[in-house]
Design an enzyme around this catalytic site. Structure first.
Site, short mmCIF file in Angstrom:
data_model
loop_
_atom_site.label_atom_id
_atom_site.label_comp_id
_atom_site.label_asym_id
_atom_site.label_seq_id
_atom_site.Cartn_x
_atom_site.Cartn_y
_atom_site.Cartn_z
N SER A 68 79.63 87.11 61.32
CA SER A 68 79.42 88.49 62.03
C SER A 68 79.45 89.64 60.77
CB SER A 68 80.23 88.73 63.04
OG SER A 68 81.58 88.61 62.85
N ASP A 230 85.37 97.65 68.97
CA ASP A 230 86.05 96.31 69.61
C ASP A 230 87.42 96.28 68.80
OD1 ASP A 230 85.41 95.43 67.13
OD2 ASP A 230 83.80 93.73 67.76
N HIS A 233 85.65 94.23 64.43
CA HIS A 233 84.72 94.26 63.61
C HIS A 233 84.64 95.49 63.16
CE1 HIS A 233 83.19 90.69 66.09
NE2 HIS A 233 82.73 90.42 65.00
#
Length: 312
Positions: A68, A230, A233
């Protein structure tokens, strides 16, 4: 009087129960952390494009693979993703167009990198950037296994004539949704994996860049702008911080290759100023964000050059 064997057995059983309870507690905390962080299969808009297309010369082909962090999880525009930032930055530094292809996948582990490469089998990149390792830590993949797989990937790319730059696993010990003592365990595991990754990457002929502290003091002190919604990240600025230490490494890798090709008939025996063993270099890089470690030509696979990032 308690017999020694019975006492030892009792202690062993008690210790085992305590250890099992501790790991059960960690697993429970990990599940809570994942629930708090959340996940999604959504990807940002594709960053695949030619950046600096008004510049002269043939495009530098750049492949981005990984997890990610390589995808740019949470970004809503293509230019805000790490692959696009790499393309834009590299075009400026190299004064040449850069064609970017990204096959990075949210949630990917090191074992999935070969599949990502195969999806771009016809691309023939000049350089590849890999950012991976976080999901290996969270899924408890043995660091030696993860590092070995990464070394195989780097060696595969290098053997095909591709330069490789790897951003090693960030320090996960400062992620707020991860509670103590799991956070301390995550820090130890992630830094251990980063060291093993560095050794594997350099041994396979790639260039390792330490991302150890990019989720450290700078992110902690500026959480509101460095982390995404979040709190796990990075935000756009957080990704830009990561890319800022990767672009110089990519440029150096390409320039070093060009230099070696140009001066192949003029070998030098003078050792570089920061020559050290790969293991020592990996340990130093794990503690200093942005440090590059690259195999030193002519000194064997056990030796590497350490390039330290200048801090503002």
């Amino acid at each position: 009087m308690v017999r020694p064997r019975r006492a030892a057995a009792t202690a062993l059983i008690g210790g085992g129960a305590t250890l099992s309870g501790f790991y059960g507690f960690l697993i429970g905390e990990a599940m809570l952390a994942r629930r708090a962080i959340g996940t999604t299969d959504a990807r940002p808009p594709s960053p695949d494009a030619i950046y600096g297309d008004d510049l002269p010369g043939a495009p530098i082909r750049l492949l981005v693979i990984g997890d990610s962090a390589a995808v740019g999880y949470g970004m809503t525009t293509a230019d805000a993703t790490p692959p696009a930032m790499l393309g834009i930055g590299l075009a400026h530094v190299m004064d040449a167009p850069v064609e970017v292809r990204s096959q990075a996948v949210v949630g990917a582990q090191t074992s999935e990198l070969m599949g990502q490469i195969e999806r771009e089998a016809d691309f023939e990149p000049h350089v590849a950037v890999i950012v991976v390792g976080t999901n290996d830590v969270t899924h408890q993949v043995p660091p030696s296994t993860s590092a070995r797989l990464l070394g195989d990937v780097v060696r595969h790319l290098v053997d095909s004539g591709c330069e490789v730059v790897v951003g090693t696993t960030p320090d996960l010990g400062t992620i707020r949704p991860i509670m103590q003592p799991l956070r301390a365990v995550a820090r130890r595991w992630s830094r251990n994996l980063a060291r093993k990754q560095t050794i594997a990457v350099v041994g396979a002929g790639g260039r390792a860049v330490s991302l150890a502290d990019l989720l450290g003091d700078l992110f902690v002190e500026n959480r509101d702008i460095m982390f995404g919604l979040d709190n796990f990240h990075p935000s756009e600025r957080g990704y830009a911080n990561m890319v800022s230490v990767l672009v110089p490494a990519v440029a150096a890798s390409l320039r070093e290759k060009n230099r070696l090709l140009a001066y192949a008939s003029y070998p030098t025996t003078e050792p570089p100023r920061d020559l050290m063993s790969v293991h020592a270099a990996a340990a130093e890089a794990a503690e200093n964000a942005g440090t590059q470690v690259v195999q030193e030509a002519g000194h064997g696979r056990r030796w590497a050059t350490v390039l330290r990032r200048r801090r503002a």
